[in-house]
Scaffold this active site. Structure first.
Site, PDB file in Angstrom:
ATOM      1  N   CYS A 263      32.997 -21.512 -11.459  1.00 12.92           N
ATOM      2  CA  CYS A 263      32.517 -21.508 -12.802  1.00 12.92           C
ATOM      3  C   CYS A 263      32.537 -20.075 -13.415  1.00 12.92           C
ATOM      4  CB  CYS A 263      31.062 -22.047 -12.902  1.00 12.92           C
ATOM      5  SG  CYS A 263      29.934 -21.177 -11.645  1.00 12.92           S
ATOM      6  N   SER A 296      30.555 -19.333  -7.831  1.00 14.28           N
ATOM      7  CA  SER A 296      30.463 -18.599  -9.265  1.00 14.28           C
ATOM      8  C   SER A 296      31.548 -17.579  -9.408  1.00 14.28           C
ATOM      9  CB  SER A 296      28.925 -17.981  -9.205  1.00 14.28           C
ATOM     10  OG  SER A 296      28.980 -16.704  -8.262  1.00 14.28           O
ATOM     11  N   ASP A 297      31.839 -17.196 -10.258  1.00 16.93           N
ATOM     12  CA  ASP A 297      32.661 -15.895 -10.353  1.00 16.93           C
ATOM     13  C   ASP A 297      31.530 -14.705 -10.239  1.00 16.93           C
ATOM     14  OD1 ASP A 297      34.547 -14.235 -11.227  1.00 16.93           O
ATOM     15  OD2 ASP A 297      35.029 -14.766 -13.488  1.00 16.93           O
ATOM     16  N   CYS A 298      32.324 -13.649  -9.743  1.00 18.08           N
ATOM     17  CA  CYS A 298      31.443 -12.812  -9.230  1.00 18.08           C
ATOM     18  C   CYS A 298      30.343 -12.094  -9.932  1.00 18.08           C
ATOM     19  CB  CYS A 298      32.287 -11.322  -8.657  1.00 18.08           C
ATOM     20  SG  CYS A 298      33.334 -12.241  -7.362  1.00 18.08           S
ATOM     21  N   SER A 300      27.847 -14.002 -11.267  1.00 19.73           N
ATOM     22  CA  SER A 300      27.566 -14.926 -12.493  1.00 19.73           C
ATOM     23  C   SER A 300      26.164 -15.406 -12.721  1.00 19.73           C
ATOM     24  CB  SER A 300      28.390 -16.063 -12.574  1.00 19.73           C
ATOM     25  OG  SER A 300      29.707 -15.800 -12.825  1.00 19.73           O
TER      26      SER A 300
END
Length: 789
Positions: A263, A296-298, A300
């Site tokens: 995401c 998650s994107d880092c 996020s």
């Protein structure tokens, strides 16, 4: 003993937090060489535990393992730098590795050095996509996963790779355009499924490596005009979500069987994607049936708490993310705050268990709990940067190069007539520029100057100090060189200083004085002037396209480690170019009424909004989607005996025609459109044959792009790609290509309410200059016929 003061309690909590975060970032990123991640057969204490028995069903093994973990141990497994569980013989693991177009060291899970000084660096994705060759995309994935497994066996890499990027290239200014397969959702989705299959292998439920399709969803703005991805709220209609943004992810999950989805940072309609149960739990895991984990994107989760202020407390943020369906956090946030979220009653331990079921199951499918056993254990240093792998990198670059213009024709060059070349431009002797972003350490490089130097003597002049080309101090030497040489090759364009992650472009023109340099060199050149462009996104080079002194224009994208060799092979005709543009090249004027923050795909004439991509924009362009020339000539024809096709759409038996029209208005003879969910879609497809004849004297590959124009609907695309096939045809030969189109998937369109429907009536299929019509009608159980109310 006196009770501690609030200040002491706060200090203790802070120290505990620091210790935890230190542990997260200081743990070994991968297993040591030659040692098992878990279930070491030499460890008597764990080798016979149920979760270590490879003969048991994976779900039973996962259940047994989770039953042995404490809550404190569990929360430390919710993050990319997962801590070890020594008492159960489980080592620390770094989930974050990247393999966008080759094994990369961008993520901390992969390190180069020792036996693994580098890995094969393929062309950037936008270049590979230009090949329109799905079998090539899968082959690249197989090579990348071979090298990834070899490095894992050597203890310097993980097995979970957060690639590919399957966001649709919505706006030509996006700095990450280079990472994507282009602007067409079907192409992006087919690329995703093909590359993922190559990465993950075809060994049943076992995984060679675990791929990840990112960034879900409506993510295609990094930093534009004061708006960045951490604060952006993408306002997206149900229609655009269904027929554009979701398409590649759905194909990646349902057709590619990807093991993970990431995401994104942004919000969609006011909700952070990593906290939205409708996106994660309901769509990815529910509707699409993801068999894997959501990451998650880092940072996020930290972003939607700290920057977007979506929740009041960090515990609420942790709880919202996990309950929405997030399984793994790239960053320490969930490890720091999830236990307290459970203690406060915001989260249940079973929610944590549900997340770990998904991540640990993927590790089991990778064989990480099988001790030293494994079908890929033979792979080692000899399998990284091997000659066949490097040959494939060259082949991919050649297939992705697009011939945009060939006036005269000026190309190909001749080794007899063009013995000296003036090689000019800021990208003329580059190496790192060719591999773009999310790249690792290449096996080696062939720059354009080196590649051209293998065919002719070269006079090299930079012309500009760099791609910014801030002044003309180097112009004179470049112009003089062009006067001496038999031909001039200008290698111009962009690099990561112009377009990159967190760096969107301001416009579409060449930077600085590049255009001026090109025009002046072309005016002075003794022989033909050829322009080679490196870029990820499109560039407005209308001036060069309209200048008769510039004989040829070639787009190489970012062509990878062998880019210079590929460019030279194309310019000298060793290989016939066959690439096609996977995105529209717009004129600079296109941006006049187009804020990057406007997510609408369709045009709005009343507001001067032009619409996006070839599907919805009708205005002037520099080069259209699918443009690409060849050194030979192909003639297409519909195979003899193929008549316009009439197809009956069978209904599922529960619906009548009067119930399934789009506007609640039914003619006496027709139904406007049928909901896809109301049709028996598995039974409906269209097939026909196209003959491709090469009437020239050079062998070549041709890409058949099949575009559909649906019956008139004011909410439908002007046209959309429904199929594509790559075919190799020797000179003076002919090949027949079977085109098969799944009607419900490819000929359907999405209405304003986000409902996918099949328009009844005539669909015109365009293949180059050919047109084949398909007429769709409702079918009764008695045969083809029109259902009347």
């Amino acid at each position: 003993m006196a009770a501690p003061t609030p200040a002491i309690i706060k200090l203790c909590r802070l120290l505990l937090l620091l210790v935890l975060v230190w542990g997260l970032f200081e743990q070994p990123k991968t297993c040591e060489a030659g040692k098992s991640f878990a279930c070491n057969p030499k460890d008597a204490a764990t080798k016979d535990l149920p979760f270590c028995r490879a003969t048991l069903p994976v779900q039973d093994r996962v259940r047994d393992l989770l039953g042995r973990l404490t809550l404190q141990e569990k929360v430390k497994l919710l993050v990319n730098t997962a801590l070890p569980v020594p008492r159960l013989g489980i080592k620390g693991y770094e989930w974050w590795s990247e393999a966008l177009h080759g094994v990369s060291n961008v993520g901390p899970g992969t390190k180069f050095g020792g036996d693994f000084p580098g890995a094969t660096s393929f062309p950037q994705v936008i270049t590979t996509a230009a090949s329109f060759n799905a079998s090539l995309w899968e082959a690249i994935g197989r090579v990348v996963s071979d090298e990834a497994r070899a490095m894992y066996n050597g203890g310097v890499a993980g097995l979970t790779y957060w690639s590919p990027n399957v966001n649709v290239l919505r706006d030509p200014r996006w700095g990450r355009a280079q990472e994507t397969p282009g602007e067409d959702p079907t192409v992006v989705g087919r690329y995703a499924a093909s590359y993922v299959r190559g990465l993950q292998g075809n060994d049943g439920n076992r995984l060679k490596v675990a791929a990840c399709c990112k960034h879900f969803t409506a993510y295609d703005l990094d930093n534009w005009n004061g708006v960045d991805r951490f604060h952006f709220n993408a306002r997206v209609s149900k229609q655009d979500m269904e027929d554009t943004f979701d398409v590649p992810f759905r194909m990646c999950v349902k057709e590619g069987k990807v093991a993970s989805v990431m995401c994104s940072y942004n919000q969609v309609n006011g909700v952070p994607t990593c906290a939205d149960p409708n996106l994660l739990k309901k769509t990815i895991r529910g509707a699409w049936r993801l068999d894997g984990y959501i990451v998650s994107d880092c940072d996020s989760v930290g972003v939607f708490y700290n920057r977007q202020h979506y929740t009041s407390t960090p515990e609420e943020a942790a709880a919202d993310a996990i309950k929405a369906g997030l399984d793994l956090d790239c960053g320490p946030f969930l490890a720091v705050h999830s236990e307290e979220a459970v203690n406060k009653g915001l989260l249940k331990e079973v929610d944590v268990n549900n997340a770990l079921v998904n991540t640990v199951t993927v590790q089991m499918r990778l064989g990480m709990f099988d001790g030293d056993r494994g079908s890929y254990a033979r792979l080692g240093p000899k399998d990284v940067c091997s000659p066949p792998h490097q040959d494939l990198a060259l082949e991919a670059a050649v297939q992705g190069i697009v011939l945009l213009k060939n006036h005269g024709p000026s190309l190909p060059l001749s080794t007899h007539r063009h013995r000296t070349l003036a090689v000019i431009g800021p990208n003329s002797d580059v190496t790192l520029t060719m591999i773009g972003n999310y790249a690792g350490v290449a096996c080696g490089y062939t720059s354009p100057l080196q590649g051209l130097g293998s065919f002719a003597s070269t006079i090299h002049r930079w012309g500009c100090a760099d791609v910014a080309c801030a002044n003309n101090t180097l112009f004179g030497a470049a112009i003089d060189a062009s006067r001496e040489a038999d031909a001039t090759v200008l290698v111009m364009g962009l690099d990561q200083s112009i377009e990159a992650e967190f760096r969107d472009r301001a416009g579409l023109l060449l930077p600085g004085g590049q255009q001026d340099l090109i025009s002046k060199v072309a005016a002075a050149s003794k022989g033909p002037t050829l322009l080679v462009l490196m870029s990820g996104g499109p560039v407005d080079v209308s001036f060069a396209n309209n200048d008769p002194r510039i004989g040829g224009i070639v787009w190489a994208g970012y062509p990878g480690q062998a880019g210079g060799a590929a460019i030279a092979r194309v310019l000298f005709g060793i290989t016939n170019p066959g690439g096609k543009l996977p995105m529209t090249w717009y004129q600079e004027e296109y941006l006049k009424n187009l804020a990057m923050t406007s997510m609408d795909m369709r045009s709005n004439p009343s507001k001067g909004y032009p619409g996006r991509t070839y599907r919805f924009y009708k205005g002037p362009v520099v080069y259209p989607f699918g443009h690409g020339l060849s050194y030979t000539k192909f003639i297409l024809s519909i195979a003899a005996g193929t008549a316009p096709t009439v197809v009956g759409i069978p209904l599922d038996g529960r619906h009548r025609a009067s119930q399934i029209n789009t506007t609640a208005t039914v003619d006496s003879d027709t139904v406007k459109a049928i909901r896809v969910t109301h049709a028996k879609c598995s039974r409906v497809s269209v097939s026909f044959d196209v003959d491709v004849r090469n009437v020239g004297n050079r062998d070549g590959s041709h890409t058949l792009l099949v575009l559909s124009t649906p019956p008139p609907q004011d909410w439908a695309p002007h046209k959309q790609l429904v199929a594509f096939e790559k075919v190799y045809v020797p000179a003076r030969a002919q090949r027949r290509v079977r085109i098969k189109i799944h009607v419900c998937k490819s000929l359907s369109v999405v209405d304003r309410f986000g409902i996918r429907r099949i328009p009844m009536g005539q669909h015109n299929l365009h293949i180059g200059d050919l047109m084949h019509s398909v007429s769709l009608k409702p079918a009764t159980s008695l045969g083809l016929g029109v259902i009347k109310s």
